[in-house]
Design a protein around this motif. Structure first.
Motif, PDB file in Angstrom:
ATOM      1  N   TYR A  69      36.557  43.215  41.152  1.00 42.59           N
ATOM      2  CA  TYR A  69      36.330  42.395  42.349  1.00 42.59           C
ATOM      3  C   TYR A  69      36.929  43.046  43.591  1.00 42.59           C
ATOM      4  O   TYR A  69      36.471  42.812  44.706  1.00 42.59           O
ATOM      5  N   ALA A  96      34.172  44.935  44.916  1.00 41.51           N
ATOM      6  CA  ALA A  96      33.075  44.056  45.345  1.00 41.51           C
ATOM      7  C   ALA A  96      33.412  43.312  46.632  1.00 41.51           C
ATOM      8  O   ALA A  96      32.556  43.112  47.489  1.00 41.51           O
ATOM      9  N   TYR A  97      34.689  42.920  46.779  1.00 38.07           N
ATOM     10  CA  TYR A  97      35.093  42.157  47.961  1.00 38.07           C
ATOM     11  C   TYR A  97      35.416  43.049  49.156  1.00 38.07           C
ATOM     12  O   TYR A  97      35.553  42.569  50.276  1.00 38.07           O
ATOM     13  N   GLU A 116      49.106  36.583  43.926  1.00 36.57           N
ATOM     14  CA  GLU A 116      47.967  37.266  44.596  1.00 36.57           C
ATOM     15  C   GLU A 116      48.509  37.982  45.817  1.00 36.57           C
ATOM     16  O   GLU A 116      48.126  37.714  46.951  1.00 36.57           O
ATOM     17  N   LEU A 152      45.870  30.651  49.101  1.00 41.12           N
ATOM     18  CA  LEU A 152      45.030  31.581  49.861  1.00 41.12           C
ATOM     19  C   LEU A 152      43.954  30.800  50.612  1.00 41.12           C
ATOM     20  O   LEU A 152      43.696  29.640  50.299  1.00 41.12           O
ATOM     21  N   SER A 183      40.958  30.993  50.245  1.00 42.72           N
ATOM     22  CA  SER A 183      39.895  30.592  49.302  1.00 42.72           C
ATOM     23  C   SER A 183      40.295  29.341  48.526  1.00 42.72           C
ATOM     24  O   SER A 183      39.510  28.792  47.770  1.00 42.72           O
ATOM     25  N   PHE A 236      42.551  29.475  46.310  1.00 39.91           N
ATOM     26  CA  PHE A 236      43.164  30.007  45.081  1.00 39.91           C
ATOM     27  C   PHE A 236      44.681  30.045  45.301  1.00 39.91           C
ATOM     28  O   PHE A 236      45.149  30.376  46.395  1.00 39.91           O
ATOM     29  N   MET A 283      43.317  35.328  34.780  1.00 36.91           N
ATOM     30  CA  MET A 283      41.999  35.220  35.388  1.00 36.91           C
ATOM     31  C   MET A 283      40.884  35.781  34.523  1.00 36.91           C
ATOM     32  O   MET A 283      39.870  35.114  34.297  1.00 36.91           O
ATOM     33  N   CYS A 305      28.258  36.846  35.610  1.00 37.72           N
ATOM     34  CA  CYS A 305      29.689  36.995  35.910  1.00 37.72           C
ATOM     35  C   CYS A 305      29.912  38.021  37.002  1.00 37.72           C
ATOM     36  O   CYS A 305      30.763  37.845  37.870  1.00 37.72           O
ATOM     37  N   ALA A 337      28.269  42.170  38.719  1.00 33.00           N
ATOM     38  CA  ALA A 337      27.193  43.173  38.783  1.00 33.00           C
ATOM     39  C   ALA A 337      27.788  44.540  39.093  1.00 33.00           C
ATOM     40  O   ALA A 337      27.419  45.189  40.059  1.00 33.00           O
ATOM     41  N   TYR A 339      28.347  47.960  42.434  1.00 31.27           N
ATOM     42  CA  TYR A 339      29.467  47.831  43.383  1.00 31.27           C
ATOM     43  C   TYR A 339      29.691  49.097  44.207  1.00 31.27           C
ATOM     44  O   TYR A 339      30.098  49.036  45.360  1.00 31.27           O
ATOM     45  N   ILE A 368      32.077  31.874  40.036  1.00 28.57           N
ATOM     46  CA  ILE A 368      33.395  32.471  40.320  1.00 28.57           C
ATOM     47  C   ILE A 368      34.405  31.621  39.547  1.00 28.57           C
ATOM     48  O   ILE A 368      34.331  30.391  39.558  1.00 28.57           O
ATOM     49  N   VAL A 369      35.313  32.258  38.903  1.00 29.04           N
ATOM     50  CA  VAL A 369      36.221  31.573  37.966  1.00 29.04           C
ATOM     51  C   VAL A 369      37.085  30.515  38.656  1.00 29.04           C
ATOM     52  O   VAL A 369      37.562  29.568  38.016  1.00 29.04           O
ATOM     53  N   HIS A 370      37.175  30.600  39.999  1.00 26.77           N
ATOM     54  CA  HIS A 370      37.904  29.545  40.733  1.00 26.77           C
ATOM     55  C   HIS A 370      37.355  28.154  40.403  1.00 26.77           C
ATOM     56  O   HIS A 370      38.035  27.156  40.573  1.00 26.77           O
TER      57      HIS A 370
HETATM   58  C1  LIG Z   1      25.728  41.282  43.301  1.00 25.03           C
HETATM   59  C2  LIG Z   1      27.163  41.300  43.738  1.00 25.03           C
HETATM   60  C3  LIG Z   1      28.050  40.484  42.833  1.00 25.03           C
HETATM   61  C4  LIG Z   1      29.465  40.465  43.398  1.00 25.03           C
HETATM   62  C5  LIG Z   1      30.363  39.762  42.459  1.00 25.03           C
HETATM   63  C6  LIG Z   1      31.716  39.836  43.056  1.00 25.03           C
HETATM   64  C7  LIG Z   1      32.749  39.522  42.408  1.00 25.03           C
HETATM   65  C8  LIG Z   1      32.746  38.959  41.039  1.00 25.03           C
HETATM   66  C9  LIG Z   1      34.167  38.980  40.642  1.00 25.03           C
HETATM   67  O1  LIG Z   1      34.646  39.966  40.111  1.00 25.03           O
HETATM   68  C10 LIG Z   1      34.971  37.830  40.989  1.00 25.03           C
HETATM   69  C11 LIG Z   1      36.305  37.865  40.739  1.00 25.03           C
HETATM   70  C12 LIG Z   1      37.072  36.720  41.003  1.00 25.03           C
HETATM   71  C13 LIG Z   1      38.429  36.778  40.950  1.00 25.03           C
HETATM   72  C14 LIG Z   1      39.138  35.576  41.091  1.00 25.03           C
HETATM   73  C15 LIG Z   1      40.462  35.335  41.156  1.00 25.03           C
HETATM   74  C16 LIG Z   1      41.616  36.116  41.742  1.00 25.03           C
HETATM   75  O2  LIG Z   1      42.178  37.020  40.859  1.00 25.03           O
HETATM   76  C17 LIG Z   1      41.298  36.730  43.076  1.00 25.03           C
HETATM   77  C18 LIG Z   1      41.466  35.665  44.141  1.00 25.03           C
HETATM   78  C19 LIG Z   1      41.196  36.245  45.511  1.00 25.03           C
HETATM   79  C20 LIG Z   1      40.820  35.153  46.454  1.00 25.03           C
HETATM   80  O3  LIG Z   1      40.313  34.114  45.995  1.00 25.03           O
HETATM   81  O4  LIG Z   1      41.042  35.356  47.659  1.00 25.03           O
END
Ligand SMILES: CCCCC/C=C\CC(=O)/C=C/C=C/C=C\[C@@H](O)CCCC(=O)O
Ligand SMILES: NC(=O)C1=CN([C@@H]2O[C@H](COP(=O)(O)OP(=O)(O)OC[C@H]3O[C@@H](n4cnc5c(N)ncnc54)[C@H](OP(=O)(O)O)[C@@H]3O)[C@@H](O)[C@H]2O)C=CC1
Length: 333
Positions: A49, A52-53, A88, A102, A104, A106, A129, A244, A246, A250, A276-278
């Motif tokens: 992520y 991705a972010y 975090e 945060l 978000s 979270f 997570m 979940c 992609a 990335y 999103i697991v949140h």
């Molecule tokens: C087609 C593009 C797909 C993009 C998918 C992006 C991310 C999926 C992913 O990996 C999500 C991860 C989520 C992580 C969640 C929890 C924390 O560890 C990070 C919290 C950060 C925040 O919420 O600011």
């Protein structure tokens, strides 16, 4: 005065991240104010992520990520000295935090529950997570039934390796898809997946057909792209797809093209849902406790790929993005 080390996000990634995109700097931390606490990182996570972010992150800020840290000084009763937390806090060795969530929603930090003697690093993986991503993302969205066939892409990773095992616990047949035969051997020999497919094989399509002669009922998608379209075209009527991530895209400078999935969605009347697991923050410790229970019962195995040294954070990150890890990729400070 406490000196922290941190990685600043200097330049936006273009394709695979470059070491010069991040800058390792030192920072003197101020004395604690009321409500604040100081913690020291013990293990740090590297996750997809973060790549991705990245396009949404502000340059000049600490690069994002979570860590297991020990509270070393505190003026916040919720985070007492000596406790271990998941923070975090990003890629940094020491952090002063006020414990506020945060943007978000979270939590910026949560107290690590009793690990019953399990490794202190697990709250970054199976007991954190990624573990909750597998537990909720698979069970809530795929709703597997005993005897069904489940396909998992990214199957040898932090999330995928747990999804396949949870599918086995639920009585399913499991096809794991990953990028090396060595990973495949681990999946079949150690984790008891029923079949393994290497997505890099030139005869993948033929092997997929042979591995799923009766079709696929559930697909847990960590990878996206053309690989996932191929799997969708093998789904059974009323199949379920949990999207979940992609990761295949990335690092693409321009979005890759994949065959359309609509024909399969319509003619096989599939259910395909991203998450999103949140989403399951209110049940966070339910997932952790269940995964811990399965570990204690010997039904759920975990593996970590550990890189030693805070100065090797970037190497661990790019190594994971390129498939260098099996199980959860972490850095030990
Ligand atoms: C087609 C593009 C797909 C993009 C998918 C992006 C991310 C999926 C992913 O990996 C999500 C991860 C989520 C992580 C969640 C929890 C924390 O560890 C990070 C919290 C950060 C925040 O919420 O600011
Ligand atoms: N929706 C959510 O809330 C969450 C989503 N995720 C997503 O889940 C997925 C897995 O995350 P996680 O388990 O932490 O990471 P992993 O531990 O699986 O590590 C990433 C793996 O992705 C594989 N990979 C890299 N490039 C490609 C590619 N081009 N095609 C296929 N596979 C590739 C590599 O394994 P290999 O050798 O098999 O290529 C690599 O080891 C990611 O997409 C991530 O974004 C993760 C957490 C939460």
């Amino acid at each position: 005065m406490v000196k922290a080390k941190k990685y600043v996000f200097e330049k936006q990634f273009v394709g695979l991240p470059k070491a010069t995109d991040l800058k390792l700097v030192e920072e003197e931390l101020p004395p604690l104010k009321d409500g604040e606490f100081l913690s020291e990182a013990v293990y740090l996570s590297v996750d997809p992520y973060m790549r991705a972010y990245a396009p949404r992150l502000t340059l000049g800020t600490t690069f994002i990520g979570s860590q297991v840290a020990k509270v070393t000084e505190s003026k916040n009763p919720k985070f007492p000295v000596g406790k271990y937390i998941v923070g975090e806090f990003g890629w940094r060795t020491h952090t002063v935090s006020n414990g506020q969530p945060l943007l978000s929603g979270f939590p910026v930090a949560w107290l690590v529950p009793d690990l019953d003697g399990l490794p202190q690093s697990l709250p970054l993986g199976v007991l954190g997570m990624p573990g909750n991503t597998a537990y909720f993302g698979f069970l809530e969205l795929c709703k597997p039934k005993a005897g069904e066939t489940v396909a998992v892409s990214g199957a040898a990773g932090a999330v995928g390796s747990l999804v396949g095992q949870i599918a086995k616990i639920k009585g399913c047949k499991v096809i794991g898809i990953a990028g090396s035969d060595e990973k495949g051997k681990w999946l079949v020999d150690e984790l008891k997946f029923d079949k393994f497919l290497n997505y890099k094989d030139t005869d993948f399509d033929k092997k997929l057909a042979a591995a799923a002669p009766n079709g696929i009922d559930c697909y847990f998608d960590n990878v996206g792209g053309e690989l996932s379209t191929k799997i969708l075209n093998k789904m059974n009527l009323f199949g379920r797809i949990s999207v979940c991530g992609a990761i295949s895209g990335y690092n693409d400078a321009t979005a890759a093209r994949a065959s359309p999935v609509q024909p399969a969605l319509v003619f096989k009347q599939l259910k395909m849902e991203g998450f999103i697991v949140h989403r399951w923050l209110d049940r966070w410790f339910e997932g952790i406790q269940q995964n811990k229970q399965w570990i204690k019962e010997g039904k759920l195995k975990y593996r970590e790929t550990v890189t030693e040294g805070f100065d090797k954070m970037f190497d661990a990150f790019v190594d994971m993005l390129q498939g260098g890890n099996t199980g959860k990729a972490i850095v030990k400070v």
